[in-house]
Scaffold this motif. Structure first.
Motif, PDB file in Angstrom:
ATOM      1  N   LYS A  22     -11.159  36.708 -20.291  1.00 24.28           N
ATOM      2  CA  LYS A  22      -9.792  36.183 -19.754  1.00 24.28           C
ATOM      3  C   LYS A  22      -9.237  35.099 -20.654  1.00 24.28           C
ATOM      4  O   LYS A  22      -9.764  34.230 -21.371  1.00 24.28           O
ATOM      5  N   SER A  23      -8.100  35.214 -20.919  1.00 24.50           N
ATOM      6  CA  SER A  23      -7.232  34.297 -21.879  1.00 24.50           C
ATOM      7  C   SER A  23      -6.980  33.018 -21.235  1.00 24.50           C
ATOM      8  O   SER A  23      -6.633  32.804 -20.159  1.00 24.50           O
ATOM      9  N   THR A  24      -7.410  31.931 -22.120  1.00 27.47           N
ATOM     10  CA  THR A  24      -6.646  30.634 -21.643  1.00 27.47           C
ATOM     11  C   THR A  24      -5.654  29.895 -22.536  1.00 27.47           C
ATOM     12  O   THR A  24      -5.478  28.774 -22.451  1.00 27.47           O
ATOM     13  N   ARG A  25      -4.911  30.843 -23.231  1.00 27.46           N
ATOM     14  CA  ARG A  25      -3.733  30.503 -23.950  1.00 27.46           C
ATOM     15  C   ARG A  25      -2.768  30.076 -23.075  1.00 27.46           C
ATOM     16  O   ARG A  25      -2.544  30.584 -21.957  1.00 27.46           O
ATOM     17  N   SER A  26      -2.065  28.847 -23.363  1.00 24.53           N
ATOM     18  CA  SER A  26      -0.998  28.401 -22.708  1.00 24.53           C
ATOM     19  C   SER A  26       0.133  29.273 -22.722  1.00 24.53           C
ATOM     20  O   SER A  26       1.314  29.032 -21.676  1.00 24.53           O
ATOM     21  N   ASP A  27       0.582  29.723 -23.685  1.00 26.10           N
ATOM     22  CA  ASP A  27       1.907  30.569 -23.850  1.00 26.10           C
ATOM     23  C   ASP A  27       1.848  31.903 -22.981  1.00 26.10           C
ATOM     24  O   ASP A  27       2.911  32.359 -22.860  1.00 26.10           O
ATOM     25  N   GLU A  28       0.691  32.386 -22.448  1.00 26.77           N
ATOM     26  CA  GLU A  28       0.728  33.514 -21.435  1.00 26.77           C
ATOM     27  C   GLU A  28       1.239  33.106 -20.118  1.00 26.77           C
ATOM     28  O   GLU A  28       1.046  31.977 -19.717  1.00 26.77           O
ATOM     29  N   SER A  29       2.172  33.987 -19.411  1.00 31.74           N
ATOM     30  CA  SER A  29       2.413  33.611 -18.298  1.00 31.74           C
ATOM     31  C   SER A  29       2.279  34.626 -17.219  1.00 31.74           C
ATOM     32  O   SER A  29       2.347  35.825 -17.738  1.00 31.74           O
ATOM     33  N   LEU A  30       2.463  34.439 -16.127  1.00 36.97           N
ATOM     34  CA  LEU A  30       2.537  35.556 -15.035  1.00 36.97           C
ATOM     35  C   LEU A  30       3.658  36.300 -15.040  1.00 36.97           C
ATOM     36  O   LEU A  30       3.684  37.240 -14.487  1.00 36.97           O
ATOM     37  N   HIS A  31       4.669  35.801 -15.653  1.00 35.75           N
ATOM     38  CA  HIS A  31       6.145  36.412 -15.374  1.00 35.75           C
ATOM     39  C   HIS A  31       6.163  36.948 -16.790  1.00 35.75           C
ATOM     40  O   HIS A  31       6.168  36.334 -17.856  1.00 35.75           O
ATOM     41  N   PRO A  32       6.650  38.287 -16.677  1.00 32.06           N
ATOM     42  CA  PRO A  32       6.859  38.874 -18.113  1.00 32.06           C
ATOM     43  C   PRO A  32       8.382  38.341 -18.808  1.00 32.06           C
ATOM     44  O   PRO A  32       9.353  38.000 -18.037  1.00 32.06           O
ATOM     45  N   SER A  33       8.468  38.612 -19.943  1.00 27.22           N
ATOM     46  CA  SER A  33       9.515  38.214 -20.633  1.00 27.22           C
ATOM     47  C   SER A  33      10.586  39.566 -20.934  1.00 27.22           C
ATOM     48  O   SER A  33      10.260  40.686 -20.797  1.00 27.22           O
ATOM     49  N   TYR A  34      11.848  39.337 -20.615  1.00 26.02           N
ATOM     50  CA  TYR A  34      12.663  40.463 -20.427  1.00 26.02           C
ATOM     51  C   TYR A  34      13.542  40.362 -21.792  1.00 26.02           C
ATOM     52  O   TYR A  34      14.502  41.284 -21.782  1.00 26.02           O
ATOM     53  N   THR A  35      13.262  39.993 -22.852  1.00 23.25           N
ATOM     54  CA  THR A  35      13.818  39.815 -24.161  1.00 23.25           C
ATOM     55  C   THR A  35      14.021  41.323 -24.735  1.00 23.25           C
ATOM     56  O   THR A  35      14.760  41.737 -25.549  1.00 23.25           O
ATOM     57  N   ASN A  36      12.836  42.145 -24.662  1.00 20.79           N
ATOM     58  CA  ASN A  36      12.716  43.183 -25.189  1.00 20.79           C
ATOM     59  C   ASN A  36      13.074  44.637 -24.201  1.00 20.79           C
ATOM     60  O   ASN A  36      12.975  45.749 -24.597  1.00 20.79           O
ATOM     61  N   LEU A  37      13.504  44.091 -23.065  1.00 15.01           N
ATOM     62  CA  LEU A  37      13.740  45.287 -22.039  1.00 15.01           C
ATOM     63  C   LEU A  37      15.025  45.969 -22.267  1.00 15.01           C
ATOM     64  O   LEU A  37      15.900  45.486 -22.800  1.00 15.01           O
ATOM     65  N   GLN A  38      14.938  47.322 -22.278  1.00 15.53           N
ATOM     66  CA  GLN A  38      16.116  48.192 -22.530  1.00 15.53           C
ATOM     67  C   GLN A  38      16.412  49.197 -21.265  1.00 15.53           C
ATOM     68  O   GLN A  38      15.302  49.539 -20.810  1.00 15.53           O
ATOM     69  N   PRO A  39      17.419  48.915 -21.035  1.00 21.41           N
ATOM     70  CA  PRO A  39      17.909  49.618 -19.802  1.00 21.41           C
ATOM     71  C   PRO A  39      17.418  51.332 -20.066  1.00 21.41           C
ATOM     72  O   PRO A  39      17.697  51.722 -20.988  1.00 21.41           O
ATOM     73  N   PRO A  40      17.695  52.034 -19.022  1.00 20.97           N
ATOM     74  CA  PRO A  40      17.286  53.510 -19.093  1.00 20.97           C
ATOM     75  C   PRO A  40      18.325  54.287 -19.627  1.00 20.97           C
ATOM     76  O   PRO A  40      19.717  53.714 -19.526  1.00 20.97           O
ATOM     77  N   TYR A  41      18.239  55.280 -20.437  1.00 21.61           N
ATOM     78  CA  TYR A  41      19.490  55.723 -21.062  1.00 21.61           C
ATOM     79  C   TYR A  41      20.323  56.397 -20.187  1.00 21.61           C
ATOM     80  O   TYR A  41      21.648  56.546 -20.421  1.00 21.61           O
ATOM     81  N   SER A  42      20.080  56.761 -18.977  1.00 21.77           N
ATOM     82  CA  SER A  42      20.952  57.400 -17.994  1.00 21.77           C
ATOM     83  C   SER A  42      21.839  56.249 -17.649  1.00 21.77           C
ATOM     84  O   SER A  42      23.014  56.455 -17.286  1.00 21.77           O
ATOM     85  N   ALA A  43      21.482  54.966 -17.318  1.00 24.40           N
ATOM     86  CA  ALA A  43      22.314  53.999 -17.266  1.00 24.40           C
ATOM     87  C   ALA A  43      23.417  53.415 -18.159  1.00 24.40           C
ATOM     88  O   ALA A  43      24.233  53.282 -18.176  1.00 24.40           O
ATOM     89  N   VAL A  44      22.869  53.524 -19.638  1.00 20.55           N
ATOM     90  CA  VAL A  44      23.966  53.297 -20.600  1.00 20.55           C
ATOM     91  C   VAL A  44      24.851  54.458 -20.599  1.00 20.55           C
ATOM     92  O   VAL A  44      25.995  54.090 -20.915  1.00 20.55           O
ATOM     93  N   CYS A  45      24.580  55.696 -20.469  1.00 18.88           N
ATOM     94  CA  CYS A  45      25.427  56.838 -20.516  1.00 18.88           C
ATOM     95  C   CYS A  45      26.481  56.563 -19.370  1.00 18.88           C
ATOM     96  O   CYS A  45      27.517  56.856 -19.651  1.00 18.88           O
ATOM     97  N   ARG A  46      26.038  56.068 -18.222  1.00 17.83           N
ATOM     98  CA  ARG A  46      26.994  55.714 -17.062  1.00 17.83           C
ATOM     99  C   ARG A  46      27.941  54.727 -17.357  1.00 17.83           C
ATOM    100  O   ARG A  46      29.078  55.045 -17.158  1.00 17.83           O
ATOM    101  N   GLN A  47      27.518  53.667 -18.125  1.00 17.17           N
ATOM    102  CA  GLN A  47      28.381  52.629 -18.415  1.00 17.17           C
ATOM    103  C   GLN A  47      29.495  53.105 -19.298  1.00 17.17           C
ATOM    104  O   GLN A  47      30.558  52.723 -19.306  1.00 17.17           O
ATOM    105  N   ARG A  48      29.108  53.869 -20.271  1.00 19.09           N
ATOM    106  CA  ARG A  48      29.649  54.378 -21.549  1.00 19.09           C
ATOM    107  C   ARG A  48      30.810  55.350 -20.878  1.00 19.09           C
ATOM    108  O   ARG A  48      31.863  55.293 -21.247  1.00 19.09           O
ATOM    109  N   TYR A  49      30.314  56.326 -19.896  1.00 15.72           N
ATOM    110  CA  TYR A  49      31.402  57.047 -19.528  1.00 15.72           C
ATOM    111  C   TYR A  49      32.349  56.252 -18.309  1.00 15.72           C
ATOM    112  O   TYR A  49      33.561  56.784 -18.777  1.00 15.72           O
TER     113      TYR A  49
END
Length: 126
Positions: A22-49
Motif C-alpha cells: 500500500k502506498s503512503t505517498r501523500s500525492d495519491e488521492s481517492l479521486h482520479p484526475s480528469y486532466t487526461n480524460l478524452q471524451p468518446p469519439y461518438s460524442a466528438v462526432c455528435r458535437q462536430r455534426y
C-alpha cells in the motif's frame, strides 16, 4: 493428485507475495484526475455534426435573406420567402413542431414592429 494440491498451495503463496504494498505517498488521492480524460469519439462526432449543422443553417438563412433583398419589390420578396419556406423547409408530411419552428424562425418581426402592429390592431376603426 498430490501434484495438483501442491500447485494450488504454491499459487496461494505466490499470490500473497505478489500483492503490491500500500502506498503512503501523500500525492495519491481517492479521486482520479480528469486532466487526461478524452471524451468518446461518438460524442466528438455528435458535437462536430451539431456545429456544422448550425453553421449550415446560418449560411442558408443569410443566403435566403440576400436573395430576398435582391427582389424588385416587397411583395416579390414576400412571395419568394414564402415559396422557399413552404417548399424547401417544410417536408411533404410536416409535423406541428416543424411548422412552429418555421414560424418562429422565419416569420418573426422585431419587437418594435410587433408592438406597433398590436397598437394598430387594438385601435378602433373609424
Amino acid at each position: 493428485m498430490p501434484q495438483q494440491r501442491k500447485r494450488r498451495g504454491e499459487a496461494k503463496r505466490n499470490s500473497e507475495r505478489k500483492k503490491p504494498p500500500k502506498s503512503t505517498r501523500s500525492d495519491e488521492s481517492l479521486h482520479p484526475s480528469y486532466t487526461n480524460l478524452q471524451p468518446p469519439y461518438s460524442a466528438v462526432c455528435r458535437q462536430r455534426y451539431h456545429a456544422n449543422k448550425c453553421m449550415y443553417e446560418k449560411q442558408f438563412h443569410h443566403e435566403l435573406k440576400m436573395l430576398e433583398l435582391m427582389q424588385n419589390s416587397a411583395y416579390d420578396s414576400m412571395r419568394f420567402h414564402r415559396h422557399f419556406a413552404i417548399t424547401t423547409l417544410w417536408p411533404p408530411l410536416h409535423t406541428r413542431k416543424e411548422i412552429e419552428w418555421v414560424l418562429d424562425t422565419f416569420f418573426r418581426h422585431p419587437e418594435r414592429q410587433t408592438r406597433r402592429l398590436h397598437e394598430i390592431m387594438k385601435a378602433p376603426v373609424h
